[in-house]
Design an enzyme around this catalytic site. Structure first.
Site, PDB file in Angstrom:
ATOM      1  N   ASP A 120       0.840  -1.204   0.000  1.00  9.44           N
ATOM      2  CA  ASP A 120       0.000   0.000   0.000  1.00  9.44           C
ATOM      3  C   ASP A 120       0.871   1.249   0.000  1.00  9.44           C
ATOM      4  OD1 ASP A 120      -2.290   1.548   0.190  1.00  9.44           O
ATOM      5  OD2 ASP A 120      -2.982   0.660   2.078  1.00  9.44           O
TER       6      ASP A 120
ATOM      7  N   ASP B 154     -10.885   2.131  -2.977  1.00 10.34           N
ATOM      8  CA  ASP B 154     -11.426   1.869  -1.641  1.00 10.34           C
ATOM      9  C   ASP B 154     -12.948   1.887  -1.650  1.00 10.34           C
ATOM     10  OD1 ASP B 154      -9.127   1.371  -0.290  1.00 10.34           O
ATOM     11  OD2 ASP B 154      -8.900   3.382   0.549  1.00 10.34           O
TER      12      ASP B 154
HETATM   13  C1  DGJ Z   1      -5.784   1.973   1.886  1.00 10.05           C
HETATM   14  C2  DGJ Z   1      -6.216   0.724   1.223  1.00 10.05           C
HETATM   15  O1  DGJ Z   1      -6.779   0.999  -0.020  1.00 10.05           O
HETATM   16  C3  DGJ Z   1      -7.188  -0.014   2.115  1.00 10.05           C
HETATM   17  O2  DGJ Z   1      -7.694  -1.146   1.475  1.00 10.05           O
HETATM   18  C4  DGJ Z   1      -6.510  -0.368   3.399  1.00 10.05           C
HETATM   19  O3  DGJ Z   1      -5.467  -1.274   3.145  1.00 10.05           O
HETATM   20  C5  DGJ Z   1      -5.962   0.890   4.060  1.00 10.05           C
HETATM   21  N1  DGJ Z   1      -5.170   1.666   3.164  1.00 10.05           N
HETATM   22  C6  DGJ Z   1      -5.145   0.545   5.270  1.00 10.05           C
HETATM   23  O4  DGJ Z   1      -4.541   1.628   5.832  1.00 10.05           O
END
Ligand code: DGJ
Length: 729
Positions: free
Chosen positions: A478, A548
């Site tokens: 990430d 997300d």
């Molecule tokens: C952003 C990601 O897109 C989410 O799925 C998750 O992993 C969060 N970060 C965690 O901080």
């Protein structure tokens, strides 16, 4: 041979199965773009050069040299000489001048497609040849090599640019774009398509007329970003999904970019793509080289859909290296939306136990398992297992999950550092920053200066150690903030403008190490959702978290925009709980499944809280995933109707390469009173074949399914979906 050189007309002809790209050296010096479009026979070259209509060449008409410069279809235009359109290339000399002209020097043709050092790029063996054209700056003495990768099995031509400082002085590169295309405006006019959005709203398609002046889509965020996207299509205004001329440009790069069109006084359009010159300089000492990344150019004479399918084929077969690209990925359940930071071993094992019974194949432990990480305020950089949460340690948890028959995956954010972390307390200078200003926070975090070897080694070794400590099958990598306060204590004062690009090179180096050290690892890239969903990252990971926003209706637009360029096999898509955490919307569980089945598929919810009905639905959906995923991963993708356009319903399909099977995903977004069914005309089938729809007795000709269509009925209510399976009878 896909590349030919004709000495008498000084013309290069690049042929893919259905397209031709023509270049010519004009006036013995200037490399011009003559044609790009449908395949042409070799016989037409001289007429296309139109030299008799071009009395302006400088050797004939020196007094109007600038008129020539300002109207010539340059293959690689430079700054400062009197071509007043946007330049692709700009240098600054040590004396501060910014004028340069590149003249044709020589060429070579090599079979295959050499890799680009340190950069992702499409690859090929016998399916491509490469043309290298060397240009030289006659007064300053440096060289520029433009490389064209010409594919024989797919309608794609790649371009990349290398600068070699063969002079005896240092030069500063200020702009090195990777691809330029020139278009004469057709009578109907020309449009452009770009992809735009925001966090949780990535890659919405935007089509607009190319008007006079410049129009661009770009990033100066240090990554490709949620907001704009390294993709541009230029198309005739009468082109649609199935018809018309469409030129797609996709950047194989994950940092700052610019994609731009410019329509000039003669209604000629110049389209450009490359590293964003804003914030970029590169010092090139004598003998040094700079390699700019690759742009993939695709021409389709059959509309936008064919352009997408060409990109899909190219990226599936010639960009993604992971062995997983040809495999069904494990159906995963991720605990992020289930627990956020509040979890422990027991909670994760409860999730795993419930998941194991309904066909889910992997548990992914998301953010919050390390250091003192109980919120997003702290601990990035402290990659030590938090044993208060993971009682018994990581290995114990992984072993228990494995015993349930599930694989185990883990989340990292290796490029970041929290000011409230042991790492920052020990190394405050490791964050990207300038010496005279406290850097601004985003999500309470700073960015590690991974351009420094000791910093990236630290970050990489943390990941390495954790992966070695247990049986971990998957990593979600990430990146939750974008770059600012650009400065590195490791760079000379005249090299600070190199940081953005060096950052991307460092990221690529880390990911290359990871997939080399762990060849069986399934890597999924992610950036605060889908902010680094680009062709560069696909070179390292076969899938990327798309957004997300897991709401099924929002995902229709996000996934259609993403599939404009990228195959469905790359799109991280999960079923999540309702009311949806991004938009508060309630959609049927079935519809959420249908939409996620168009991607890599998984779950993002607290499965321990679901009803029996929902658990039964998961059993059905996991079975459906196995039934359809080979087709979804490998087939040809068709957009049939777009909810973003019609505001009522959405329909896409995937057709097997041999046209023996198709799966159609239909979602009636808004219910409409007194409408009993929706007519859908299918695409991509064989009109001569006979098909049946699974669950029905009768048969249909391919022609009837495509030209007359089928009625989809019984869709009372909002957000209702259907999955229709079509099989050759
Ligand atoms: C952003 C990601 O897109 C989410 O799925 C998750 O992993 C969060 N970060 C965690 O901080």
């Amino acid at each position: 041979m896909a590349i030919k050189y004709f000495e008498n007309s000084k013309t290069f002809k690049l042929d893919t199965p259905n397209t031709t790209y023509l270049l010519a050296v004009v006036d013995d010096a200037y490399l011009g773009q003559v044609y790009y479009g449908r395949s042409l026979p070799d016989s037409d070259l001289n007429y296309l050069l139109r030299t008799q209509e071009n009395p302006l060449v400088p050797s004939v008409n020196e007094r109007e040299t600038l008129s020539f410069y300002d109207s010539f279809a340059w293959e690689y235009p430079t700054a400062g000489i009197g071509d007043y359109r946007d330049a692709a290339f700009k240098v600054r000399t040590t004396s501060g001048h910014e004028v340069c002209l590149l003249k044709y020097d020589s060429y070579e043709i090599v079979s295959g497609k050499p890799a680009l050092k340190g950069l992702p790029a499409t690859f090929a063996g016998a399916e491509a040849d490469t043309l290298n054209i060397t240009l030289i700056e006659p007064d300053l003495g440096f060289k520029v090599i433009i490389s064209y990768g010409v594919f024989s099995n797919v309608d794609a031509i790649t371009k990349s640019v290398k600068v070699i400082n063969t002079s005896s002085d240092t030069i500063y590169l200020e702009k090195v774009l990777s691809s330029v295309l020139n278009f004469e405006k057709p009578d109907c006019g020309m449009d452009m398509i770009t992809l735009h959005g925001s966090w949780a709203r990535e890659r919405h398609m935007c089509r607009r007329e190319i008007a006079y002046g410049r129009a661009s889509s770009s990033s100066i965020r240090g990554e490709s970003g949620h907001q704009d996207h390294p993709f541009l299509a230029v198309l005739s205004s009468d082109a649609d999904e199935d018809r018309g001329d469409v030129y797609g440009m996709s950047f194989v790069y994950s940092g700052n970019f610019i994609a731009q069109t410019e329509r000039n006084q003669f209604d000629v359009i110049r389209a450009e793509m490359g590293i964003n010159p804003e914030g970029f300089t590169w010092r090139l000492k004598p003998g040094e080289e700079f390699q700019a990344p690759e742009v993939v150019n695709v021409y389709s004479s059959q509309g936008i859909g064919q352009m997408s399918r060409t990109f899909h084929d190219l990226y599936r077969n010639h960009l993604i290296r992971s062995k997983y690209k040809d495999m069904q990925r494990p159906i995963l359940i991720n605990n992020w939306e289930a627990t956020y930071f509040q979890f422990d071993t027991n909670k994760l094992l409860d999730i795993a136990r419930a998941a194991a019974g309904v066909g889910i194949e992997m548990l992914v432990m998301d953010d919050g398992w390390f250091g003192k990480r109980s919120s997003d305020n702290c601990a990035l950089g402290d990659w030590v297992v938090n044993e208060e949460k993971l009682q018994g340690g990581l290995k114990y948890l992984v072993d228990e999950v494995n015993k349930l028959g599930l694989k185990f995956g883990i989340w990292f954010e290796p490029e970041m550092i929290s000011p409230d972390s042991d790492l920052y307390r020990a190394h405050p200078d490791w964050a990207i920053q300038v010496p005279y200003r406290k850097p601004g926070l985003s999500r309470c975090q700073l960015v590690l200066d991974i351009t420094r070897k000791e910093v990236r080694d630290y970050a990489y070794n943390c990941v390495y150690k954790i992966l070695k400590s247990a049986n971990i099958a998957y990593v979600k990598w990430d990146m939750n903030r974008q770059l600012a306060d650009i400065g590195s204590i490791a760079l000379d004062s005249d090299c600070q403008g190199e940081l953005f690009h060096r950052y991307v090179l460092a990221l690529y180096e880390m990911q290359e190490r990871l997939i080399t050290d762990f060849p069986d690892l399934l890597l999924e890239n992610c950036s605060g959702g889908g902010a680094r969903f680009d062709a560069g990252m696909l070179y390292y990971s076969p899938q990327i978290w798309c957004s997300d926003d897991t709401d099924a209706i929002e995902r229709l637009t996000i996934q259609q925009g993403t599939a404009l360029v990228y195959p469905l096999s790359t799109m991280g898509a999960h079923v999540s709980v309702c009311p949806n955490h991004s938009v508060g919307r309630n959609t049927p569980f079935e519809t959420r499944g249908y939409v996620a089945l168009s991607g890599t598929f998984g779950y993002e919810l607290d499965i321990t809280k679901l009803s029996d009905y929902e658990m039964d639905m998961i059993k059905d959906q996991t079975a459906m995933y196995h039934k359809y995923n080979d087709l979804v991963r490998n087939g040809d993708y068709y957009r049939i109707a777009s909810y973003q356009e019609n505001k009522a319903y959405d329909c896409t399909s995937v057709v097997a390469k041999d046209k023996s099977e198709a799966v159609v995903t239909f979602v009636r977004v808004m219910g409409i009173p007194n409408v009993h069914s929706q007519r859908i005309k299918l695409k991509g089938l064989d009109e001569k074949k006979t098909y049946r729809i699974e669950g029905e007795e009768r048969t249909y000709s391919g022609a009837a399914l495509m030209y007359a269509g089928i009625n989809i009925g019984g869709l009372w209510g909002d957000f209702n979906g259907r999955l229709i399976h079509i099989l050759e009878a």
